[in-house]
Design an enzyme around this catalytic site. Structure first.
Site, short mmCIF file in Angstrom:
data_model
loop_
_atom_site.label_atom_id
_atom_site.label_comp_id
_atom_site.label_asym_id
_atom_site.label_seq_id
_atom_site.Cartn_x
_atom_site.Cartn_y
_atom_site.Cartn_z
N GLN A 47 -4.59 -1.63 9.83
CA GLN A 47 -4.46 -2.94 9.19
C GLN A 47 -4.96 -4.04 10.12
O GLN A 47 -4.62 -4.09 11.31
CB GLN A 47 -2.99 -3.19 8.81
CG GLN A 47 -2.77 -4.46 8.01
CD GLN A 47 -3.41 -4.44 6.61
OE1 GLN A 47 -3.57 -3.37 6.01
NE2 GLN A 47 -3.78 -5.59 6.10
N ASP A 68 -11.01 2.69 4.38
CA ASP A 68 -11.29 1.24 4.32
C ASP A 68 -12.80 0.96 4.31
O ASP A 68 -13.22 -0.16 4.02
CB ASP A 68 -10.67 0.53 5.54
CG ASP A 68 -9.44 -0.29 5.19
OD1 ASP A 68 -9.30 -0.67 4.01
OD2 ASP A 68 -8.65 -0.55 6.10
N LYS A 74 0.84 -1.21 0.00
CA LYS A 74 0.00 0.00 0.00
C LYS A 74 0.87 1.26 0.00
O LYS A 74 0.61 2.21 -0.73
CB LYS A 74 -0.95 -0.02 1.22
CG LYS A 74 -2.03 -1.10 1.10
CD LYS A 74 -2.86 -1.27 2.38
CE LYS A 74 -3.77 -2.51 2.25
NZ LYS A 74 -4.59 -2.78 3.44
N1 GUN Z 1 -6.81 -7.09 6.35
C1 GUN Z 1 -7.20 -7.82 5.28
N2 GUN Z 1 -7.78 -7.01 4.35
C2 GUN Z 1 -7.74 -5.75 4.85
C3 GUN Z 1 -8.16 -4.49 4.35
O1 GUN Z 1 -8.72 -4.35 3.25
N3 GUN Z 1 -7.93 -3.43 5.16
C4 GUN Z 1 -7.33 -3.56 6.38
N4 GUN Z 1 -7.18 -2.45 7.11
N5 GUN Z 1 -6.92 -4.72 6.87
C5 GUN Z 1 -7.13 -5.81 6.10
#
Ligand code: GUN
Length: 290
Positions: free
Chosen positions: A96, A119, A52
């Site tokens: 995350q 998110d 990311k």
């Molecule tokens: N863990 C697995 N997928 C995601 C996501 O799309 N965002 C976040 N913050 N954590 C994750």
């Protein structure tokens, strides 16, 4: 077999975003700024967050990584979220997942300001999505919609079958595909661990979305000829031919499909995964003030 190439599509979207950012900077507007909180040393989470941050660099966003120890407590983590809420240079941020077991993850997600919740995990955004109001939709289901759109896949009136009812994928993709929109207007069946006659249901799917996290759960006999199969699974399995001794694979046993099978499918890796990053960046651009 037609491959839906999520990697190439993600790069195409990132190139579009890069051009928008360059235009913003030329016009004296703010550079979008995404922050990510990561807690502990989960290697997969570290890899995802690294991708990311790298993608931010590629499109010209600013990025901040808030790297916190496994031992952080609920109150301290909440304070870190509040700092990002109050930091006006940051347009959007993510926490995350998964978080360590001693942390109440839902309570932390509810501390994220809904206007910075790129998110789309805050209940305000989830609620808005459920009644069709503008909001931040979670990146993975948005990425699926974007793939269907960019590959010109007709969805109206089709039967979409979703395997999985998670808050991150199964539930929001059910909502997005049933909306009166294009892509959308599907008749959606959401299946889960208690569903009866699962194979019968999946065999009637024009669009089959697998998001259950079980390697090769979906076998060719469960798939309708000509279906569009979207594989959201990211499962690590043993593979003695690899140096690491393992590899990533999806929820669909794609290797068992005949080469002349006449449907569309997203591979793992290189399907939905890279799209998630592109859609997170799109949400962050949207969160950025004029
Ligand atoms: N863990 C697995 N997928 C995601 C996501 O799309 N965002 C976040 N913050 N954590 C994750």
């Amino acid at each position: 077999m037609q491959i839906i190439d999520g990697k190439a599509t993600s790069i195409a979207i990132q190139d579009e975003l890069k051009a928008v950012v360059a235009g913003r900077i030329a016009n004296g507007l703010k550079r979008p700024h995404l922050a990510a909180i990561i807690v502990g040393n989960n290697p997969a989470s570290r890899a995802y967050v690294g991708h990311k941050i790298k993608a931010c660099e590629y499109v010209g966003f600013e990025s901040t990584l808030v790297d916190l120890p496994e031992t952080i407590d609920q109150k301290e983590l909440k304070q870190e979220v509040e700092k990002l809420n109050e930091n006006s240079t940051i347009d959007g941020f993510i926490v995350q997942l998964p978080l360590p077991d001693h942390i109440d993850a839902q309570a932390i997600l509810e501390c994220v300001s809904p206007v910075k919740d790129v998110d789309g995990f805050h209940p305000i955004n989830a609620g808005k999505l459920s009644i069709g109001l503008p909001c931040f939709a979670p990146a993975t289901p948005s990425g699926i919609i974007e793939l269907l759109d960019r590959y010109g896949i007709e969805t109206e009136g089709k039967h979409a079958v979703i395997l999985g009812r998670s808050a991150i994928v199964g539930t929001p993709i059910t909502l997005l595909l049933s909306r009166n929109a294009n892509p959308g207007n599907c008749t959606v069946t959401m299946c889960h661990s208690r569903t009866q006659n699962l194979e019968e249901i999946t065999r009637s799917a024009d669009i089959l979305i697998a998001a259950i996290g079980r390697a090769h759960f979906v076998t060719p006999d469960m798939i309708k000829p000509g279906a569009v199969v979207i594989d959201v699974g990211i499962n690590r399995i043993e593979d003695a031919t690899r140096k690491s001794g393992s590899r990533l694979t999806g929820d669909v046993a794609m290797h068992l499909l005949e080469k002349d099978w006449n449907g569309h499918i997203t591979p793992v890796p290189g399907g939905v995964g890279p799209m998630t990053i592109a859609m997170l960046l799109k949400n962050t651009l949207e969160a950025t003030s004029e």
